[in-house]
Design an enzyme around this catalytic site. Structure first.
Site, mmCIF file in Angstrom:
data_model
loop_
_atom_site.group_PDB
_atom_site.id
_atom_site.type_symbol
_atom_site.label_atom_id
_atom_site.label_comp_id
_atom_site.label_asym_id
_atom_site.label_seq_id
_atom_site.Cartn_x
_atom_site.Cartn_y
_atom_site.Cartn_z
ATOM 1 N N LYS A 83 23.099 39.135 37.046
ATOM 2 C CA LYS A 83 24.409 38.852 36.460
ATOM 3 C C LYS A 83 24.851 37.437 36.830
ATOM 4 C CE LYS A 83 29.170 40.701 36.372
ATOM 5 N NZ LYS A 83 30.063 41.748 36.897
ATOM 6 N N SER A 158 32.445 44.534 33.716
ATOM 7 C CA SER A 158 32.085 43.201 33.299
ATOM 8 C C SER A 158 30.577 42.933 33.329
ATOM 9 C CB SER A 158 32.763 42.185 34.227
ATOM 10 O OG SER A 158 32.303 42.359 35.562
ATOM 11 N N SER A 182 32.730 47.754 37.325
ATOM 12 C CA SER A 182 31.945 46.893 36.447
ATOM 13 C C SER A 182 30.443 47.155 36.436
ATOM 14 C CB SER A 182 32.185 45.419 36.801
ATOM 15 O OG SER A 182 33.500 45.051 36.450
#
Length: 490
Positions: A83, A158, A182
């Site tokens: 990420k 996210s 997330s």
């Protein structure tokens, strides 16, 4: 082999060890799929094809020259995605924000370095809501990410880029972060196993901070077994993060045993509320019944302060974000809007660099921390946070794990909450209490709705009970097949 992209991490490691395929062949397969599908899905923001192939080649050579295979790094040759809020030396770190455009860290996050030491091949960096603030991956400055199960829907957020990449077969496993859900929410929306670690289990050094008392690093994988293989390498004490516990990395080995005899599972009534999609409740209750048939004892528990978790979170997290993001002002990192004086440069750099949701949360957090309001908002929120943490502590005196929905609904259409931030915040109503309490959580696939969209079961445990969570999920996945289904890509 033409279906290398469909293998689990455990299958990949076995195939590499037996010589069924090489790391280079594997990496080429994923890079080809990224090239074919990422233009639509936008799961990756940056792909390091040259670096990944070189690392894969080096892994193959190391394996071929090894005298004793048992001495090789445990994940040697395994491709992985990261990420884009974690520092990887030599790769851009944007956090999905224009304000960090052009910033390239010179060091690796501790979690990333441990994975590199274990032999992984990093394919690239995945999309994220800006500074991990969002529940849909629609807030990235570099475009939305689409859900591989239905490209007109969000993948969650996210860590939506990581989830979409694994679900679409663009990576076998990916790192995500979980500040309010997330990892678990995208896992539910994309049909994956998503592990949120205990606060203090995995070093946050090199994670670009959003909410420092809430941020955790997690894993998005196709099974609990795959998540365990990554956690074994990634976790443990790190002197560069004072919040990590001074204990060795976990050493979790999941076998084929599908019994849960003696395990006490609590079901909190506060998580089955009005507005919960009926198909979510049916799938979760069916999964809990399945856990009971495996030997678990299921009983009701209460987490009475759950209703306050959302407002408490949206005071504490923005307050911490407003402090953490103060450093991004055009001086040291990324975008700089040149002006005649320093103050105007600060204003224009931050005004142009941050997106609307980040600005909203900075303003909320700054207000909550401002003189005259600190005790009324931030101080009170911290007191209620203690009550929420105490709820979990009392519940875990009665049960070993808690089972609940991960999300109120299946993946929602792109743009559905674009004009209503409160509705967007409510998407995390079942996940953010665990962040306030600091306990670990795991989302696993529990079924599909009438539109063929994945639904998730959330398991929560006491601090540092990741092994118990993963063992329960692994047992469930021995007798269910929801986690084995894959989306059909266009």
């Amino acid at each position: 082999m033409s279906d290398l992209h469909s293998l689990t991490v455990a299958q990949i490691l076995e195939g590499l060890q037996t010589g069924a395929f090489s790391s280079r062949e594997l990496t080429q397969t994923y890079l080809a799929r990224i090239q074919a599908h990422n233009p639509r899905l936008n799961a990756y923001l940056y792909v390091d094809a040259e670096g990944a192939l070189a690392a894969a080649q080096a892994a193959d050579e190391r394996r071929s020259q090894a005298g004793d295979p048992a001495r090789l790094p445990p994940l040697l040759g395994l491709p992985i995605a990261v990420k884009d809020v974690l520092a990887v030396a030599g790769m851009p770190a944007t956090c999905g924000s224009r304000i960090l455009e052009g910033f390239v860290p010179s060091y690796n996050a501790s979690a990333v370095q441990r994975l590199l030491d274990a032999g992984v091949v990093i394919l690239g960096k995945t999309n994220t809501d800006e500074f991990a603030m969002g529940s849909s991956t629609e807030n990235s400055a570099y475009g939305i990410t689409r859900n591989p199960w239905d490209e007109q829907r969000v993948p969650g957020g996210s860590s939506g880029g990581s989830a979409a990449a694994v679900a679409a077969g663009l990576a076998p496993v990916a790192l995500g972060t979980d500040t309010g859900g997330s990892v678990r929410q995208p896992a539910a929306f994309c049909g994956l196993s998503g592990l949120k670690t205990s606060y203090g289990r995995v070093s946050r050094y090199g994670l670009i901070a959003y909410g420092s008392s809430l941020d955790t690093i997690g894993v998005l994988a196709r099974s609990a077994q795959d998540a365990a293989l990554v956690l074994n390498v990634m976790g443990g004490y790190d002197p560069r993060d004072a919040t990590t516990l001074e204990q060795a990395a976990p050493d979790i080995h999941l076998n084929g045993n599908a019994t849960l005899k003696g395990l006490r599972i609590g079901v909190p009534q506060e998580y089955f509320i009005e507005g919960l999609q009926p198909e979510v409740e049916q799938a979760v209750r069916a999964a809990i019944a399945q856990l009971e048939t495996l030997g678990a004892e299921v009983r009701p528990v209460s987490l009475p302060h759950t209703e306050y978790a959302l407002p408490v979170y949206y005071i504490i997290a923005p307050a911490e974000a407003s402090a953490n993001l103060a450093r991004f002002d055009g001086v040291r990192y990324g975008l700089r809007a040149e002006q005649d004086n320093l103050i105007e440069m600060f204003k224009h750099s931050r005004g142009q660099g941050f997106g609307p949701e980040v600005k909203r949360r900075i303003m909320i957090g700054t207000y909550a921390l401002s003189a005259g309001y600190y005790d009324a908002y931030y101080g009170q929120a911290q007191k209620v946070r203690t009550l929420i943490r105490d709820d979990f502590a009392r519940a875990f005196e009665q049960v070993d794990l808690i089972a609940a929905p991960a999300t109120p609904s299946s993946a929602f259409p792109i743009g559905a909450h674009a004009e209503d931030p409160i509705q967007m915040y409510l998407e995390d109503v079942f996940t953010l209490p665990a962040n306030l309490a600091g306990v670990p959580g795991l989302c696993i696939p529990a079924g599909f709705d009438s539109q063929g969209l994945p639904l998730g079961l959330q398991l929560l445990g006491p601090h540092f009970s990741e092994e118990r969570l993963l063992a329960a999920a692994h047992a469930y996945q021995q007798v269910s097949d929801h986690h084995t289904r894959r989306p059909v890509l266009a």
